[in-house]
Structure formats: structure tokens, C-alpha cells
Design an enzyme around this catalytic site. Structure first.
Site, PDB file in Angstrom:
ATOM      1  N   ASN A   9       0.854  -1.252   0.031  1.00  0.00           N
ATOM      2  CA  ASN A   9       0.048  -0.071   0.098  1.00  0.00           C
ATOM      3  C   ASN A   9       0.980   1.175  -0.254  1.00  0.00           C
ATOM      4  OD1 ASN A   9      -1.814   2.091   0.531  1.00  0.00           O
ATOM      5  ND2 ASN A   9      -2.378   1.359   2.601  1.00  0.00           N
ATOM      6  N   TRP A  10       1.006   1.858  -1.043  1.00  0.00           N
ATOM      7  CA  TRP A  10       1.846   2.906  -1.336  1.00  0.00           C
ATOM      8  C   TRP A  10       1.464   4.278  -0.602  1.00  0.00           C
ATOM      9  CZ3 TRP A  10       4.129   2.964  -7.023  1.00  0.00           C
ATOM     10  CH2 TRP A  10       4.671   1.755  -7.228  1.00  0.00           C
ATOM     11  N   LYS A  11       0.203   4.303  -0.010  1.00  0.00           N
ATOM     12  CA  LYS A  11      -0.446   5.525   0.214  1.00  0.00           C
ATOM     13  C   LYS A  11      -0.421   6.727  -0.289  1.00  0.00           C
ATOM     14  CE  LYS A  11      -0.396   3.177   4.821  1.00  0.00           C
ATOM     15  NZ  LYS A  11      -0.360   3.295   6.195  1.00  0.00           N
ATOM     16  N   HIS A  95      -9.769   0.960   4.927  1.00  0.00           N
ATOM     17  CA  HIS A  95      -8.287   1.002   5.716  1.00  0.00           C
ATOM     18  C   HIS A  95      -8.784   2.005   6.861  1.00  0.00           C
ATOM     19  CE1 HIS A  95      -4.419   2.285   6.566  1.00  0.00           C
ATOM     20  NE2 HIS A  95      -3.935   1.193   5.811  1.00  0.00           N
ATOM     21  N   GLU A  97      -7.000   4.484   7.773  1.00  0.00           N
ATOM     22  CA  GLU A  97      -6.985   5.749   7.461  1.00  0.00           C
ATOM     23  C   GLU A  97      -8.114   6.419   6.785  1.00  0.00           C
ATOM     24  OE1 GLU A  97      -3.077   5.352   5.756  1.00  0.00           O
ATOM     25  OE2 GLU A  97      -2.173   4.857   7.503  1.00  0.00           O
ATOM     26  N   GLU A 165      -5.547  -5.285  10.509  1.00  0.00           N
ATOM     27  CA  GLU A 165      -4.463  -4.458  10.959  1.00  0.00           C
ATOM     28  C   GLU A 165      -5.054  -3.541  12.344  1.00  0.00           C
ATOM     29  OE1 GLU A 165      -2.450  -2.994   7.014  1.00  0.00           O
ATOM     30  OE2 GLU A 165      -4.581  -1.628   7.184  1.00  0.00           O
ATOM     31  N   GLY A 171       2.230   2.176  10.856  1.00  0.00           N
ATOM     32  CA  GLY A 171       3.180   3.051  10.923  1.00  0.00           C
ATOM     33  C   GLY A 171       4.079   3.541  12.104  1.00  0.00           C
ATOM     34  N   SER A 208       3.206  -2.065  10.463  1.00  0.00           N
ATOM     35  CA  SER A 208       4.703  -1.967  10.500  1.00  0.00           C
ATOM     36  C   SER A 208       5.316  -3.615  10.260  1.00  0.00           C
ATOM     37  CB  SER A 208       5.105  -1.832  12.127  1.00  0.00           C
ATOM     38  OG  SER A 208       4.515  -0.672  12.440  1.00  0.00           O
ATOM     39  N   GLY A 229       2.704  -1.068   4.294  1.00  0.00           N
ATOM     40  CA  GLY A 229       2.771   0.126   4.077  1.00  0.00           C
ATOM     41  C   GLY A 229       4.037   0.636   3.683  1.00  0.00           C
ATOM     42  N   GLY A 230       4.695   1.300   4.619  1.00  0.00           N
ATOM     43  CA  GLY A 230       6.082   1.762   4.328  1.00  0.00           C
ATOM     44  C   GLY A 230       7.144   1.041   3.847  1.00  0.00           C
TER      45      GLY A 230
HETATM   46  P1  PGA Z   1       2.698   0.068   7.676  1.00  0.00           P
HETATM   47  O1  PGA Z   1       1.227   0.357   7.281  1.00  0.00           O
HETATM   48  O2  PGA Z   1       3.272  -0.994   7.224  1.00  0.00           O
HETATM   49  O3  PGA Z   1       3.384   1.362   7.323  1.00  0.00           O
HETATM   50  O4  PGA Z   1       2.467   0.118   9.460  1.00  0.00           O
HETATM   51  C1  PGA Z   1       0.358  -0.663   6.956  1.00  0.00           C
HETATM   52  C2  PGA Z   1      -0.858  -0.328   6.252  1.00  0.00           C
HETATM   53  O5  PGA Z   1      -1.440   0.742   6.779  1.00  0.00           O
HETATM   54  O6  PGA Z   1      -1.692  -1.086   5.751  1.00  0.00           O
END
Ligand code: PGA
Length: 246
Positions: A9-11, A95, A97, A165, A171, A208, A229-230
Site C-alpha cells: 500500500n503506497w498510500k 483502511h 486511514e 490491521e 506506521g 509495521s 505500508g512503509g
Molecule cells: P505500515 O502500514 O506497514 O506502514 O505500518 C500498513 C498499512 O497501513 O496498511
């Protein structure tokens, strides 16, 4: 059972050039011989660039959200049919977010998932508890409520994947301990039992995940892949995560 899924997930990160470079680096690995299915979910505007770079590889394309209708007067939105039309196979929905920053509810997530199914997309439905819910001992209760309200009755192993999640792990570099995850996944797979028996839904872990800790999650029975994510913004790290399933 379908292969484990490794979804990046590149956000809301990057530029056109970075998206092109990252996709080209991933395409360099091609995904041949991988025991897992890799998926990348760039921002909407970079989907065509990334798709172009990934042609001929086994890496699939996904989006980070969609509307619950295919077309209409919905300024700023993107319909699931449009995503399918440009080559997406997956879409992340619900998600945290989106839930926290855009007030999206489980009911809306369910509507979006049904629309995604109609468009032929696989919905990656996210659920997870906040830190205060966890500290109050409400994790399983919250997950059950979110699951029931977000996952449509027509969900099956082909059109739906669940991503657990924990909000507090996203994050932050924090992650649940394996001994905490074991009972959670046992329960999540019980929620997946439909009236007609086991739907064999894949249930991923997200929060994470990095190449350094992937083995902690991979070792746990019932975790059928990861939502990253990251670490998915680094081609080498993301590929290492996928390779750990070989
Ligand atoms: P993260 O994000 O790996 O940066 O913690 C995961 C996600 O939001 O799907």
C-alpha cells in the site's frame, strides 16, 4: 487455499518518476517462481504508469479505495468499474486511514465491497482495533462487530481478502506479540465460517511489517499474507518480504 498475498500500500507517497522507478525495480524481480502473489496499490493517478511497467510480470495491480457506484456525479471519486477497466484486480477498502480521516463506516465499506465484487475486483477489507479498545480488552469484540458490518454476505475466497490491521501498529514500528496474534487469528478464521461452511477467506496481517520482522508473522498459523505500508516503498525490502514465503 490460494497463495499467500503480499500487498503493498503506497498510500499518498511519491511522484510520477518515483512510481515509475519503483515499479520498474519490482518488474526487475518479475515475481517468477514466487510462492506468494504480490500486489501493489499506488495512488490513483499513478496506476496507469505502474500498470505499464508491470506488464509481463506476475505482480498484480490494486487501488487504495473506490466509490460504491460505478459512475455518476461524484466529484473526486473513482468507480470500481474504472479500476477494473485500467487493469486493477484488487482494491483496499475500509483502511483505518479512510475510517479515521474520512469518517468511513463499516456499512460504507460493505457497500464498496459489493460494488467491487460486481466490477470483478477482489476487495481487501481492513479491520482493526484502536489502542484504547485494545487496552480495554475489547479487541475481539471490535473485530467481530467490524467484520459483521463490513464483509458482504457474498464474500468468498476469490472476491474477498480480510486484512487485520491493529490501528496502533500502523506506521508506528509497534506490532502485536505472536502470542497475542494466535488467538486473534483463530477467532478471525471462525468469523470466516459462513452458513454453508468454511469460505477459506485469506486473512492477512498489516501494521509495521518489514523484511526484518516478516518471519514473526509468517510463522503464525492462519496469517495468509501481509499488507505492507512503509516497507512497500522500497522495492528490495518488499521483494524480500514476498520471497520469505518461498
Ligand atoms: P505500515 O502500514 O506497514 O506502514 O505500518 C500498513 C498499512 O497501513 O496498511
Amino acid at each position: 487455499m490460494h497463495p499467500p498475498l503480499i500487498i503493498g500500500n503506497w498510500k499518498m507517497y511519491g511522484t510520477a518518476q518515483k512510481a515509475r522507478d519503483l515499479a520498474a525495480d519490482l518488474a526487475g524481480y518479475r515475481g517468477e517462481g514466487l510462492q506468494s502473489q504480490m500486489v501493489v496499490c499506488p495512488p490513483f493517478v499513478y496506476l496507469p504508469i505502474v500498470r505499464h511497467r508491470l506488464l509481463g510480470t506476475k505482480i498484480a495491480l490494486g487501488a487504495q479505495d473506490c466509490h460504491f457506484l460505478d459512475q455518476g456525479p461524484h466529484t473526486g471519486d473513482v468507480g470500481p468499474g474504472m479500476l477494473a477497466d485500467i487493469g486493477c484486480r484488487y482494491v483496499i477498502l475500509g483502511h483505518c486511514e479512510r475510517r479515521l480521516q474520512h469518517g468511513e463506516t463499516s456499512a460504507l465499506t460493505l457497500q464498496k465491497a459489493e460494488a467491487a465484487h460486481k466490477a470483478g475486483l477482489c476487495a481487501v477489507i481492513c479491520i482493526g482495533e484502536t489502542l484504547s479498545e485494545r487496552e480495554a480488552g475489547r479487541t475481539l469484540e471490535v473485530l467481530k462487530i467490524q467484520w459483521r458490518a463490513s464483509v458482504p454476505p457474498g464474500a468468498n475466497a476469490l472476491n474477498t481478502v480480510i486484512a487485520y490491521e491493529p490501528v496502533w501498529a500502523i506506521g508506528t514500528g509497534l506490532a502485536p506479540k505472536p502470542e497475542d496474534l494466535v488467538p486473534i487469528y483463530r477467532n478471525l478464521h471462525m468469523f470466516a465460517l459462513g452458513p454453508k461452511g468454511n469460505k477459506n477467506l485469506r486473512i492477512l496481517y498489516g501494521g509495521s511489517v518489514k523484511s526484518e520482522n516478516i518471519n514473526d508473522f509468517r510463522a503464525i498459523d492462519g496469517i495468509n499474507g501481509v499488507l505492507v505500508g512503509g516497507a512497500s516503498l522500497d522495492a528490495q525490502d518488499f521483494f524480500k518480504i514476498a520471497m520469505s514465503y518461498n
